[in-house]
Design a protein around this motif. Sequence first.
Motif, mmCIF file in Angstrom:
data_model
loop_
_atom_site.group_PDB
_atom_site.id
_atom_site.type_symbol
_atom_site.label_atom_id
_atom_site.label_comp_id
_atom_site.label_asym_id
_atom_site.label_seq_id
_atom_site.Cartn_x
_atom_site.Cartn_y
_atom_site.Cartn_z
ATOM 1 N N GLY A 49 0.814 -1.199 0.000
ATOM 2 C CA GLY A 49 0.000 0.000 0.000
ATOM 3 C C GLY A 49 0.848 1.249 0.000
ATOM 4 N N LYS A 58 -4.713 7.113 -1.469
ATOM 5 C CA LYS A 58 -4.223 5.833 -0.982
ATOM 6 C C LYS A 58 -4.356 4.790 -2.077
ATOM 7 C CE LYS A 58 -5.779 6.872 3.721
ATOM 8 N NZ LYS A 58 -6.650 6.434 4.843
ATOM 9 N N ASP A 59 -3.471 3.820 -2.046
ATOM 10 C CA ASP A 59 -3.484 2.757 -3.024
ATOM 11 C C ASP A 59 -3.124 1.455 -2.321
ATOM 12 O OD1 ASP A 59 -3.740 1.584 -5.552
ATOM 13 O OD2 ASP A 59 -1.620 1.893 -6.018
ATOM 14 N N TYR A 60 -3.743 0.359 -2.764
ATOM 15 C CA TYR A 60 -3.510 -0.935 -2.147
ATOM 16 C C TYR A 60 -3.363 -2.016 -3.198
ATOM 17 C CZ TYR A 60 -5.476 1.410 1.961
ATOM 18 O OH TYR A 60 -5.734 2.281 2.989
ATOM 19 N N LYS A 65 -6.568 -5.310 -0.342
ATOM 20 C CA LYS A 65 -7.628 -4.306 -0.418
ATOM 21 C C LYS A 65 -8.854 -4.763 0.366
ATOM 22 C CE LYS A 65 -7.601 -2.176 -4.214
ATOM 23 N NZ LYS A 65 -7.711 -1.831 -5.663
ATOM 24 N N THR A 69 -5.430 -0.965 5.934
ATOM 25 C CA THR A 69 -5.648 0.466 5.824
ATOM 26 C C THR A 69 -4.356 1.202 6.152
ATOM 27 O OG1 THR A 69 -7.960 0.211 6.536
ATOM 28 C CG2 THR A 69 -7.018 2.432 6.574
ATOM 29 N N LEU A 81 0.095 1.020 9.195
ATOM 30 C CA LEU A 81 -0.589 0.024 8.385
ATOM 31 C C LEU A 81 -1.447 -0.817 9.315
ATOM 32 C CD1 LEU A 81 -0.895 -1.140 5.485
ATOM 33 C CD2 LEU A 81 0.810 -2.858 6.147
#
Length: 124
Positions: A49, A58-60, A65, A69, A81
Motif C-alpha cells: 500500500g 491511498k493505493d492498495y 484491499k 488500511t 498500516l
Amino acid sequence: QVQLVESGGGLVQAGGSLRLSCAASGRTFSSNTMGWFRQAPRKEREFVGAISSSGERKDYADSVKGRFTISRDNTKNTVYLQMDSLKPEDTATYYCATGPRYGMSRQRAGYNYWGQGTQVTVSS
C-alpha cells in the motif's frame, strides 16, 4: 538523511489484527509518499500500500484491499498500516519506504529510503 524504523510486527492468529508503525526522521516526511512492501521467504518484495504526502490518496494491492488500511500522521512523522482479517499468506517481513513521487508508488524504484523491516507471522 532519512531513517525509517518499523514496529508492531509479531505473531497473530488468522483472522486477527495488527497495526504496524513506521517512524521517520528527517525534515521532508510531510512532503513524501510513504509505502508499505512485504517480502516472504523465496519471494520477491511486493507492493502492499501507499499514501500520498497529504494522506488524501491511498493505493492498495489487490491482495490486501478491504483488509488493510494505510494512514499517516505528519505531526508525528509516522505512517501506519492497520491489518485486519489477517491470513497465513500475509506472513512476511514488512518494510516501509519513502519516495518523492506518488505516481511511482507501486514500484520499488519509486522509493529512495527503506526501513529494515518488521516480521509478521500469521498462524493457521
